[in-house]
Scaffold this motif. Structure first.
Motif, PDB file in Angstrom:
ATOM      1  N   GLU A   1       0.843  -1.163   0.029  1.00  0.00           N
ATOM      2  CA  GLU A   1       0.095  -0.005  -0.057  1.00  0.00           C
ATOM      3  C   GLU A   1       0.811   1.068   0.027  1.00  0.00           C
ATOM      4  O   GLU A   1       1.976   1.270   0.560  1.00  0.00           O
ATOM      5  CB  GLU A   1      -0.916  -0.010   1.145  1.00  0.00           C
ATOM      6  N   THR A   2       0.223   2.180  -0.722  1.00  0.00           N
ATOM      7  CA  THR A   2       1.008   3.518  -0.630  1.00  0.00           C
ATOM      8  C   THR A   2      -0.108   4.423  -0.080  1.00  0.00           C
ATOM      9  O   THR A   2      -1.152   4.389  -0.635  1.00  0.00           O
ATOM     10  CB  THR A   2       1.495   3.967  -2.114  1.00  0.00           C
ATOM     11  N   VAL A   3       0.330   5.104   0.806  1.00  0.00           N
ATOM     12  CA  VAL A   3      -0.583   6.028   1.672  1.00  0.00           C
ATOM     13  C   VAL A   3      -0.520   7.562   1.443  1.00  0.00           C
ATOM     14  O   VAL A   3       0.741   7.763   1.807  1.00  0.00           O
ATOM     15  CB  VAL A   3      -0.791   5.605   3.204  1.00  0.00           C
TER      16      VAL A   3
ATOM     17  N   ASP B   1      -0.616  -5.080   9.106  1.00  0.00           N
ATOM     18  CA  ASP B   1      -2.027  -4.666   8.916  1.00  0.00           C
ATOM     19  C   ASP B   1      -2.524  -3.693   9.959  1.00  0.00           C
ATOM     20  O   ASP B   1      -3.343  -2.684  10.166  1.00  0.00           O
ATOM     21  CB  ASP B   1      -3.258  -5.605   8.795  1.00  0.00           C
TER      22      ASP B   1
END
Ligand SMILES: [Zn+2]
Length: 52
Positions: A3-5, A29
């Motif tokens: 994931e890229t946030v 997670d």
């Protein structure tokens, strides 16, 4: 893909607009925004995730 946030800092006195965090596959997670601090003003409660 890990994931890229996209994160914005909402602190009034902070001049940082937006930054990206790139996770690796090993990021648990359970890790959330509350686990990070703004790289500029160091506040932990001013970060907000940008929903693209
Ligand atoms: Zn900030």
């Amino acid at each position: 893909m890990p994931e890229t946030v996209e994160v914005v800092c909402t602190a009034d006195e902070c001049e940082l607009d937006m930054f990206e965090m790139h996770y690796t596959y090993d990021m648990p997670d359970s890790v959330g925004l509350s686990d990070f601090a703004c790289p500029y003003c160091r506040q932990t409660d001013s970060l907000s995730k940008v929903e693209l």
